[in-house]
Design a protein around this motif. Structure first.
Motif, mmCIF file in Angstrom:
data_model
loop_
_atom_site.group_PDB
_atom_site.id
_atom_site.type_symbol
_atom_site.label_atom_id
_atom_site.label_comp_id
_atom_site.label_asym_id
_atom_site.label_seq_id
_atom_site.Cartn_x
_atom_site.Cartn_y
_atom_site.Cartn_z
ATOM 1 N N PHE A 436 0.835 -1.210 0.000
ATOM 2 C CA PHE A 436 0.000 0.000 0.000
ATOM 3 C C PHE A 436 0.864 1.251 0.000
ATOM 4 O O PHE A 436 0.684 2.166 -0.825
ATOM 5 C CB PHE A 436 -0.917 -0.030 1.225
ATOM 6 N N PHE A 437 1.841 1.306 0.909
ATOM 7 C CA PHE A 437 2.633 2.530 1.043
ATOM 8 C C PHE A 437 3.691 2.657 -0.046
ATOM 9 O O PHE A 437 4.050 3.777 -0.421
ATOM 10 C CB PHE A 437 3.258 2.580 2.436
ATOM 11 N N TYR A 438 4.194 1.537 -0.558
ATOM 12 C CA TYR A 438 5.105 1.636 -1.707
ATOM 13 C C TYR A 438 4.384 2.243 -2.906
ATOM 14 O O TYR A 438 4.929 3.101 -3.613
ATOM 15 C CB TYR A 438 5.643 0.254 -2.069
ATOM 16 N N ALA A 439 3.164 1.783 -3.162
ATOM 17 C CA ALA A 439 2.400 2.305 -4.301
ATOM 18 C C ALA A 439 2.087 3.784 -4.104
ATOM 19 O O ALA A 439 2.209 4.593 -5.040
ATOM 20 C CB ALA A 439 1.112 1.495 -4.472
ATOM 21 N N TRP A 440 1.677 4.148 -2.896
ATOM 22 C CA TRP A 440 1.370 5.559 -2.635
ATOM 23 C C TRP A 440 2.631 6.408 -2.728
ATOM 24 O O TRP A 440 2.625 7.506 -3.284
ATOM 25 C CB TRP A 440 0.724 5.697 -1.258
ATOM 26 N N GLY A 441 3.740 5.905 -2.190
ATOM 27 C CA GLY A 441 4.995 6.645 -2.275
ATOM 28 C C GLY A 441 5.429 6.871 -3.711
ATOM 29 O O GLY A 441 5.917 7.955 -4.065
#
Length: 539
Positions: A436-441
């Protein structure tokens, strides 16, 4: 004051919303998804069977499993299945002597290492089900007030800070719009800044009671953390005593097990509790000192149609069936807090009311998103006069793209991670959150590199593709796809896939509109073009 009270409120409304808008959008989106946390969890654990077994049968099978799996445990806890969550969950606590000590030089990773156990069972057979490790919908629930990665205490203070800013923005917004009823019915498309302002007003007024309720009750849920001084003053040495008295809890079960005796069939105890609760069933139970002559059992009432989140509990002698204790009646302040907490969680809602809460949450997301975009739209003409884009506008443009268009990418990527990560992966649930956070980053980074209009379109198209392909990915990797769930009438799993398609279609339309959108000409630009056209016209 800036040119009068209403103008001051407009200034306050703008900055109180903008400063926390992007984090507030994450909180709103995660909180809105939490209304279907059980349904999301079920989709993300496709190995769980769909069962229509009654609670009494499921309870009996759970106890049979625990007798074989943890016969020496100090206590057994069972969470019974319901219409939204078909899983039968069991937990047990072994004696301290059975705890596994950590190896020399190794930190104990889990409290009590080996003392606590849990399992997921098939309610129909009572056998253990091996399902993929995932936090499911609970990830979104915790994310909307714990934020992930940062310390929980700081995260909750930060969320409370954002909630207070949201309340200020709501109140100042109501004061600013003296024609608030007219704003609800006014939308003028293709009018540039006027259109964005109309859209923001409509999305704000349409669900205004919901926005005020959800923000205020969100602060109330953590009020003892934000305002601990009253508890500290009245209970300086025993904070737990306050919570036991304030929340009408029964006394803790103490004392060792004595003797041996067979407990009454669980069906008899569940029937007794249903009579006490006028037909409402149990959500689960905890059996203390199983197998002993002094075994006792606590039965916990299932959430009903009441607004309050607080539910009653009954304690029985597990051998004789005699009722020993019951949770005491709560005071007025406790009941008020329970109602506010219940309004925030909406556990009382049936499918129709839950859908209304969900739609209201989506409208709240649109309100926040349109608010942060509106600031950039208003500022752009000022920068156009100077011929360069200032740092502040560039920063806001990048954050707008990364949050408004990037967060849907992260949500969809989380579901992709659930289907693509290896099932045997260690710490798999944490890896899903990382996805989730890799994609958002990545979305945020791309937005900062090139915060232009086409980046909006590309990220919206990517989010649309990821959402629309979730049902396809589900069909490739599992047997719970639309071709199976629709004929079976399994509307929880089928509804999830259909919602993914709907979100994909909406994002694709937004990307298409953004790709073809042309900003309206400013008054100065229109005047220049008119002058140029007049100068070039034949005499």
């Amino acid at each position: 004051m800036k040119n009068g009270f209403r103008q001051s409120m407009a200034w306050l409304h703008t900055w109180s919303g903008l400063l926390v808008g992007w984090l507030l959008l994450l909180i709103f989106m995660a909180g809105t998804a939490s209304y279907y946390r059980d349904e999301i969890t079920r989709w993300m654990r496709p190995e769980l069977p769909r069962s229509t077994v009654g609670s009494d049968e499921a309870a009996a099978r759970a106890l049979h499993f625990l007798q074989e799996k943890a016969p020496l445990a100090e206590s057994w806890s069972v969470t019974l299945p319901d219409a939204r969550n078909p899983a039968l969950r069991v937990f047990w606590r072994n004696p301290e002597s059975m705890a596994t000590p950590p190896a020399p030089g190794e930190k104990r990773r889990r409290r009590g290492g080996g003392r606590f156990g849990n399992a997921t069972l098939d309610p129909a057979s009572g056998g253990e089900v091996t399902a993929r490790q995932t936090r499911g919908g609970d990830f979104f629930y915790r994310l909307h007030f714990d934020l992930h990665y940062i310390p929980v205490l700081w995260a909750r203070y930060l969320v409370g800070f954002c909630a207070m800013f949201m309340l200020v923005a709501i109140i100042s917004g109501v004061i600013t719009h003296k024609k608030i009823f007219t704003d609800f019915f006014t939308f003028r498309p293709r009018k540039g800044l006027r259109s964005w302002l109309d859209f923001h007003n409509v999305s704000a007024v349409m669900a205004l009671p919901y926005h005020a309720m959800i923000t205020y009750t969100g602060v109330v849920t953590l009020m003892f953390m934000y305002l601990p001084w009253g508890v500290d003053a009245a209970y300086p040495k025993d904070e737990n005593a306050f919570f036991s008295e304030a929340f009408a809890r029964m006394a803790e079960v103490e004392g060792p097990a004595t003797g041996h005796a067979a407990a009454l069939p669980i069906q008899q105890l569940l029937d007794s509790a249903r009579r006490e609760w006028n037909g409402t069933g149990a959500a689960g139970f905890t059996l203390y000192r199983p197998g002993a002559a002094n075994a006792v059992i606590d039965l916990h009432q299932r959430d009903g149609r009441r607004l309050s989140v607080d539910t009653a509990s009954l304690r029985y002698d597990a051998v004789s069936g005699k009722r020993i204790d019951a949770s005491p009646a709560a005071g007025g302040a406790t009941r008020t807090r329970g109602v506010m907490y219940g309004l925030h969680l909406a556990r009382f809602a049936d499918w129709g009311l839950r859908a209304l809460f969900f739609v209201s949450g989506l409208i709240g997301c649109l309100m926040v998103a349109s608010g942060v975009v509106l600031w950039a739209v208003k500022e752009r003409p000022k920068h156009a006069k100077s011929g360069r884009t200032g740092f502040g506008l560039r920063l806001v443009d990048a954050l707008n793209i990364g949050a408004v268009a990037g967060l849907p990418i992260a949500f969809a990527a989380y579901f992709w991670g659930n289907r693509l990560l290896p099932l045997e992966l260690a710490e798999r649930s944490a890896a899903e959150a990382d996805v989730f956070f890799y994609a958002w980053g990545a979305a945020l980074l791309a937005a900062f590199v090139w915060p232009k209009r086409m980046m909006w379109a590309w990220q919206l198209y990517l989010g649309a593709a990821l959402f629309a392909l979730v049902p396809v990915l589900n069909a490739i990797t599992t047997r719970t796809h639309l071709g199976v769930t629709l004929p079976q009438g399994d509307w929880v799993l089928a509804g999830f896939d259909l919602c993914m398609l709907a979100f994909g279609a909406v994002l694709a339309y937004c990307g298409w509109r953004m790709q073809r959108w042309q900003p309206p000409l400013s008054a100065a630009e229109k005047k220049r073009r008119q002058q140029a056209a007049a100068a070039g016209a034949p005499a």
